[in-house]
Design an enzyme around this catalytic site. Structure first.
Site, mmCIF file in Angstrom:
data_model
loop_
_atom_site.group_PDB
_atom_site.id
_atom_site.type_symbol
_atom_site.label_atom_id
_atom_site.label_comp_id
_atom_site.label_asym_id
_atom_site.label_seq_id
_atom_site.Cartn_x
_atom_site.Cartn_y
_atom_site.Cartn_z
ATOM 1 N NE ARG A 128 81.109 -57.298 0.633
ATOM 2 C CZ ARG A 128 81.798 -58.431 0.560
ATOM 3 N NH1 ARG A 128 83.124 -58.397 0.571
ATOM 4 N NH2 ARG A 128 81.178 -59.581 0.488
ATOM 5 C CE LYS A 150 70.461 -36.695 -2.464
ATOM 6 N NZ LYS A 150 69.202 -35.961 -2.698
ATOM 7 C CD GLU A 192 69.530 -28.943 -10.356
ATOM 8 O OE1 GLU A 192 69.340 -28.404 -9.244
ATOM 9 O OE2 GLU A 192 69.026 -30.045 -10.668
ATOM 10 C CE LYS A 234 74.890 -31.360 -4.228
ATOM 11 N NZ LYS A 234 74.279 -32.061 -5.325
ATOM 12 C CD GLU A 244 67.594 -35.670 0.482
ATOM 13 O OE1 GLU A 244 68.377 -35.507 -0.466
ATOM 14 O OE2 GLU A 244 66.415 -36.029 0.339
ATOM 15 N NE ARG A 248 72.799 -34.165 -0.561
ATOM 16 C CZ ARG A 248 73.830 -34.827 -1.026
ATOM 17 N NH1 ARG A 248 74.664 -35.420 -0.191
ATOM 18 N NH2 ARG A 248 74.053 -34.922 -2.317
ATOM 19 C CG ASN A 252 65.062 -33.263 -3.813
ATOM 20 O OD1 ASN A 252 64.048 -33.864 -4.155
ATOM 21 N ND2 ASN A 252 66.267 -33.705 -4.103
ATOM 22 C CG HIS A 255 65.065 -31.872 -7.672
ATOM 23 N ND1 HIS A 255 65.372 -30.537 -7.560
ATOM 24 C CD2 HIS A 255 66.117 -32.432 -8.338
ATOM 25 C CE1 HIS A 255 66.549 -30.306 -8.111
ATOM 26 N NE2 HIS A 255 67.027 -31.433 -8.593
ATOM 27 C CG HIS A 259 62.875 -36.342 -9.496
ATOM 28 N ND1 HIS A 259 63.404 -36.744 -8.302
ATOM 29 C CD2 HIS A 259 63.887 -35.746 -10.171
ATOM 30 C CE1 HIS A 259 64.684 -36.396 -8.247
ATOM 31 N NE2 HIS A 259 64.999 -35.791 -9.362
ATOM 32 C CG HIS A 272 67.557 -33.302 -13.633
ATOM 33 N ND1 HIS A 272 66.604 -33.892 -12.830
ATOM 34 C CD2 HIS A 272 68.355 -32.581 -12.790
ATOM 35 C CE1 HIS A 272 66.822 -33.549 -11.563
ATOM 36 N NE2 HIS A 272 67.875 -32.757 -11.513
HETATM 37 O O1 LIG Z 1 72.408 -33.358 -3.953
HETATM 38 C C1 LIG Z 1 71.251 -33.347 -3.565
HETATM 39 O O2 LIG Z 1 70.922 -33.671 -2.421
HETATM 40 C C2 LIG Z 1 70.169 -32.944 -4.476
HETATM 41 O O3 LIG Z 1 69.012 -33.166 -4.179
HETATM 42 C C3 LIG Z 1 70.556 -32.250 -5.737
HETATM 43 C C4 LIG Z 1 69.597 -32.462 -6.875
HETATM 44 O O4 LIG Z 1 69.669 -31.295 -7.663
HETATM 45 C C5 LIG Z 1 69.997 -33.636 -7.748
HETATM 46 O O5 LIG Z 1 69.204 -33.658 -8.889
HETATM 47 C C6 LIG Z 1 69.875 -34.957 -7.058
HETATM 48 O O6 LIG Z 1 70.452 -35.969 -7.818
HETATM 49 C C7 LIG Z 1 68.462 -35.371 -6.764
HETATM 50 O O7 LIG Z 1 68.500 -36.407 -5.854
HETATM 51 P P1 LIG Z 1 67.220 -37.213 -5.407
HETATM 52 O O8 LIG Z 1 67.596 -37.737 -4.077
HETATM 53 O O9 LIG Z 1 66.063 -36.276 -5.362
HETATM 54 O O10 LIG Z 1 67.011 -38.271 -6.417
#
Ligand SMILES: O=C(O)C(=O)C[C@@H](O)[C@H](O)[C@H](O)COP(=O)(O)O
Length: 370
Positions: A128, A150, A192, A234, A244, A248, A252, A255, A259, A272
């Site tokens: 845990r 994350k 990035e 950051k 987020e 935050r 993204n 992304h 993604h 990536h």
């Molecule tokens: O830290 C964050 O918040 C980010 O979104 C940074 C991204 O550059 C990073 O690739 C992150 O892992 C993406 O997260 P996700 O929630 O979009 O999967």
């Protein structure tokens, strides 16, 4: 170079999260120096997790920085985004249990973003929750994935779909590790770095335009400043919005499209950062079509992405629906509304959930392919 660039070679920043606050130490020769690692170890048991590429370069050096009286175990996983799976994380749990490690153990993630995300997730769940330290060895992980907590793994349907927010105890960025980084990985990390300029810091973006050749040549002062400024931007955002709920999501940028590319192409075929680079250009192009940016802004963005050695075109085999199907699963979406990070100006990002569907589809249909 900016007047605010650091003169000494080691810098420390703080991610301010109350009792979960932690430092980011940046500089050469951190690995192997006990002063940088030992303050963040919880008990006597340490598991170092790394991969087959990084281990021959840096595992022995990291171990030199661990006091001899500790019980240290190592786990060396295969390299690459395709290994960022639940099964790999299960190997970490198996190794911890086989070693009889308890709640006071510490995991150390020595490697790039894949290792860092998996080790963080393993730490979040083991008994845990146990402590972990990020020792990122790629530019991308040094400026982005090691900071902010994350953690997680990919699912065949979507990137980072299974995971947890779990902050490290410390992030140790040994800039010497970049000396062995392949050029393609360096470019991926620069995506990035460029992102921070695009979303929040127009002055940094201009500096990056001037210093891109120095960065690609691994000029130490330029690299140190790019890493420090990225981590600071950051850290500020994460301190404001750890999980987020709002700001935050600006991190993204690129992304949602990126993604989709990574998952559709098969994890690891596009790095990536390469997918994020194209994704950022798509977001900037869409922002221009919404009337927020000029053509000159789009060209400036394309120029810096190209200067970083990154691709500017999307995969030839991706149809509009290949993008849309993946984008519908994006974690930022609220109910059925697609939320995109777009730019109001270079250096100022916004979260937007009112992009007209025909405009988005037109962008996806007309964006250059190769
Ligand atoms: O830290 C964050 O918040 C980010 O979104 C940074 C991204 O550059 C990073 O690739 C992150 O892992 C993406 O997260 P996700 O929630 O979009 O999967």
């Amino acid at each position: 170079m900016s007047k605010s660039e650091p003169s000494s070679s080691r810098r420390s920043l703080q991610v301010a999260l109350d009792e979960r606050s932690y430092p980011i130490h940046i500089g050469p020769r951190l690995l192997g120096d006990p002063a940088w690692l030992t303050p963040y170890l919880a008990g006597q048991q340490v598991m170092v997790v790394t991969n087959e590429t990084v281990a021959p370069h840096y595992l022995a050096r990291l171990r030199e920085g661990l006091p001899a009286e500790l019980t240290v175990r190592e786990l060396i996983l295969p390299d690459g985004e395709s290994t960022k799976t639940f099964a790999s994380v299960a190997r970490i749990w198996d190794a911890l249990l086989e070693a009889g490690f308890n709640r006071r153990c510490t995991l150390i993630a020595l490697g790039g973003g894949v290792i860092g995300d998996m080790v963080g997730f393993a730490a979040a769940c083991y008994q845990r929750g146990v402590g972990f330290i990020q020792v990122p060895t790629t530019l991308l992980s040094q400026v982005d994935s090691s900071v902010g907590g994350k953690t997680g793994v990919n699912h065949p349907r979507g990137k980072n779909m299974i995971g947890a927010f779990w902050q490290p105890r410390a992030v140790l960025v040994d800039t010497d590790t970049l000396l062995t980084l392949p050029e393609r990985e360096l470019s991926a990390g620069l995506a990035e770095v460029i992102k921070y300029g695009l979303i929040r810091d127009a002055e940094f973006l201009a500096w990056l335009e001037d210093e891109m050749s120095a960065l690609r040549a691994l000029e130490p002062q330029a690299l140190a400043w790019a890493i420090e400024r990225s981590c600071q931007l950051k850290a500020d955002i994460v301190a404001e919005d750890e999980t987020e709920q709002g700001v935050r999501a600006l991190l993204n940028l690129g992304h949602t499209f990126g993604h989709a590319i990574e998952a559709h192409q098969g994890y690891g075929n596009w790095l990536h950062g390469e997918a994020v680079g194209v994704g950022m250009l798509m977001a900037v192009e869409l922002s221009q079509r919404l009337g927020w940016l000029s053509r000159a802004d789009v060209e400036r963005t394309a120029a810096i992405i190209a200067a970083a050695g990154l691709p500017l075109t999307a995969p030839a085999d991706m149809e509009v629906d290949d993008f849309l199907d993946r984008m519908r699963l994006d974690k930022k979406n609220v109910d059925a509304r697609l939320r995109l990070v777009l730019l109001e100006a270079l250096g100022r990002a916004v979260i937007h959930d009112e992009t007209p569907q025909p405009l988005l589809e037109e962008l996806l249909a007309t964006f250059p392919r190769r």
